[in-house]
Design a protein around this motif. Structure first.
Motif, short mmCIF file in Angstrom:
data_model
loop_
_atom_site.label_atom_id
_atom_site.label_comp_id
_atom_site.label_asym_id
_atom_site.label_seq_id
_atom_site.Cartn_x
_atom_site.Cartn_y
_atom_site.Cartn_z
N LYS A 178 -31.36 -50.56 15.93
CA LYS A 178 -30.30 -49.91 15.18
C LYS A 178 -30.70 -49.19 13.66
O LYS A 178 -30.08 -48.37 13.59
CB LYS A 178 -29.13 -50.90 14.82
N GLU A 199 -30.79 -40.63 12.74
CA GLU A 199 -29.68 -39.90 12.62
C GLU A 199 -29.59 -39.34 11.25
O GLU A 199 -29.04 -38.03 11.15
CB GLU A 199 -28.35 -40.62 12.93
N ILE A 207 -32.34 -46.08 14.64
CA ILE A 207 -31.47 -45.07 15.09
C ILE A 207 -30.68 -44.46 13.68
O ILE A 207 -30.58 -43.16 13.89
CB ILE A 207 -30.51 -45.60 16.16
N ASN A 208 -30.27 -45.19 12.90
CA ASN A 208 -29.54 -44.84 11.92
C ASN A 208 -30.54 -43.97 10.88
O ASN A 208 -30.17 -42.85 10.75
CB ASN A 208 -29.09 -45.99 10.86
N ILE A 227 -31.70 -36.24 11.35
CA ILE A 227 -31.14 -35.15 12.02
C ILE A 227 -30.04 -34.18 11.20
O ILE A 227 -30.03 -33.10 11.28
CB ILE A 227 -30.45 -35.51 13.51
N ILE A 228 -29.32 -35.28 10.66
CA ILE A 228 -28.10 -34.48 9.54
C ILE A 228 -28.83 -33.74 8.45
O ILE A 228 -28.53 -32.65 8.16
CB ILE A 228 -27.21 -35.62 8.84
#
Length: 73
Positions: free
Chosen positions: A34, A41, A37-38, A44-45
């Motif tokens: 998790k 992400e 993934i955070n 990506i931002i």
């Protein structure tokens, strides 16, 4: 929030993404997955934000100086 002055990774473009994609995820716990993934992400931002800023900069330059001529095909 982000440090855009970080040194660029050495090697070819996509090398780090390829390394990430080849990492063995088996030893990671659910919480570690998790967190991974955070972090991805958030990256990506950050990448999309940089793309948006670069696009706005290009559009502003084109508005000021005109669009570059396309080379003859």
């Amino acid at each position: 929030m982000f440090d855009d002055d970080r040194p660029r990774p050495s090697g070819q473009n996509g090398e780090l993404a390829a390394k990430l994609a080849s990492e063995n995820l088996d030893p990671l716990s659910q919480d570690e997955l998790k967190e991974r993934i955070n972090l991805l992400e958030l990256e990506i931002i950050r990448t999309r934000s940089h793309m948006d800023r670069a696009d706005k900069h290009r559009l502003a330059a084109e508005a000021l100086f005109g669009s570059p001529e396309k080379p003859p095909a």
